[in-house]
Structure formats: C-alpha cells, structure tokens
Motif scaffolding. Structure first.
Motif, short mmCIF file in Angstrom:
data_model
loop_
_atom_site.label_atom_id
_atom_site.label_comp_id
_atom_site.label_asym_id
_atom_site.label_seq_id
_atom_site.Cartn_x
_atom_site.Cartn_y
_atom_site.Cartn_z
N ARG A 1 0.83 -1.21 0.00
CA ARG A 1 0.00 0.00 0.00
C ARG A 1 0.87 1.26 0.00
O ARG A 1 0.62 2.21 -0.74
N LEU A 2 1.91 1.26 0.82
CA LEU A 2 2.82 2.41 0.87
C LEU A 2 3.59 2.58 -0.44
O LEU A 2 3.79 3.71 -0.90
N LEU A 3 4.01 1.49 -1.04
CA LEU A 3 4.72 1.57 -2.31
C LEU A 3 3.82 2.11 -3.43
O LEU A 3 4.26 2.92 -4.25
N ARG A 4 2.56 1.67 -3.47
CA ARG A 4 1.63 2.20 -4.47
C ARG A 4 1.41 3.69 -4.29
O ARG A 4 1.40 4.46 -5.24
N ALA A 5 1.25 4.13 -3.03
CA ALA A 5 1.04 5.55 -2.75
C ALA A 5 2.28 6.36 -3.15
O ALA A 5 2.16 7.44 -3.73
N ALA A 6 3.45 5.84 -2.87
CA ALA A 6 4.69 6.54 -3.24
C ALA A 6 4.83 6.61 -4.76
O ALA A 6 5.23 7.64 -5.31
N ALA A 7 4.46 5.54 -5.47
CA ALA A 7 4.53 5.55 -6.94
C ALA A 7 3.57 6.57 -7.52
O ALA A 7 3.91 7.28 -8.47
N ARG A 8 2.35 6.67 -6.96
CA ARG A 8 1.39 7.68 -7.43
C ARG A 8 1.92 9.08 -7.22
O ARG A 8 1.81 9.93 -8.11
N LEU A 9 2.52 9.35 -6.08
CA LEU A 9 3.09 10.68 -5.82
C LEU A 9 4.23 10.98 -6.79
O LEU A 9 4.36 12.10 -7.30
N PHE A 10 5.05 9.98 -7.05
CA PHE A 10 6.18 10.17 -7.96
C PHE A 10 5.68 10.50 -9.38
O PHE A 10 6.19 11.40 -10.04
N ARG A 11 4.67 9.73 -9.84
CA ARG A 11 4.11 9.99 -11.17
C ARG A 11 3.45 11.35 -11.24
O ARG A 11 3.56 12.04 -12.25
N ALA A 12 2.75 11.76 -10.19
CA ALA A 12 2.07 13.05 -10.18
C ALA A 12 3.07 14.21 -10.24
O ALA A 12 2.81 15.23 -10.86
N ARG A 13 4.20 14.06 -9.63
CA ARG A 13 5.21 15.14 -9.65
C ARG A 13 5.92 15.22 -10.99
O ARG A 13 6.40 16.26 -11.37
N ARG A 14 6.02 14.09 -11.69
CA ARG A 14 6.71 14.08 -12.99
C ARG A 14 5.86 14.72 -14.09
O ARG A 14 6.38 15.19 -15.08
#
Length: 115
Positions: free
Chosen positions: A101-114
């Motif tokens: 769950r934490l990894l998915r949330a971190a991936a979403r944040l990373f994609r949103a910033r890119r």
C-alpha cells in the motif's frame, strides 16, 4: 542513607552466588542502579513566610542473564525480555502487510510530480 546504599553497591549485588548442579555452574548476573534527588526553598518576600525542602531516592535491580560454566568454558546467556518475542514479529507482520500500500502511494506521488 547514601552511605548505607553505597555500601551495598558491590559485586554481590550484581553477580549472585554460584549455583552448581552436576557438571554445570551458573552465576546469575543483574544490573543495579541508584538515584537520589533533593531540593530546597525559601520565600524572599517580606510579606510571606516560606520554607521548603524535599528529597528522595530509589534503587533498581534487574536480572540480565547468567554465566554458565560447563566443561571448562564460560558462556554468557542473556535473559530475553518476553515482549521482544511478541512485539518484533508483530511489527514485521504489520510492515509486510502495509508495504504494498505504501509503495503504491509513493509511486502515485512520484508519477504526479513528474507530470
């Protein structure tokens, strides 16, 4: 009081008497600690009367483990805290369950910033 407690702070307070059973000798090991505190007070105002004082102390002795003497060798054996056997596995299970769950949330944040 300090002299009495200080006099009891010797190796026999930490290392208990050896116990022998068959070919094995066990020497208990503990940690001992002492603490003291005190205070004073006095009112400096001419209108008020004041006094004060106080003090306290305490001692703590905890079993840490034992030294096992067997066949000419000495080995220290710690006494583990039973909570460690419960808390560490529960923390590992909780971390394992929440990691995806934490990894998915971190991936979403990373994609949103890119973007």
């Amino acid at each position: 009081m300090i002299d009495k407690l200080g006099g009891s702070a010797r190796t026999t307070s930490v290392f208990g008497p050896p116990v022998t059973a068959g070919a094995v000798t066990v020497i208990p090991v503990a940690r001992a600690g002492f603490g003291f505190g005190g205070g004073l007070g006095r009112e400096s105002s001419a209108d008020k009367i004041g006094e004060g004082g106080g003090g306290g102390g305490g001692a703590d002795v905890r079993a840490l483990g034992f030294i096992e003497l067997r066949d000419g060798t000495a080995r220290y054996r710690p006494i583990r805290d039973p909570w460690v056997d419960v808390v560490v596995p529960l923390a590992a299970i909780a971390a394992g369950m929440n990691a995806p769950r934490l990894l998915r949330a971190a991936a979403r944040l990373f994609r949103a910033r890119r973007t």
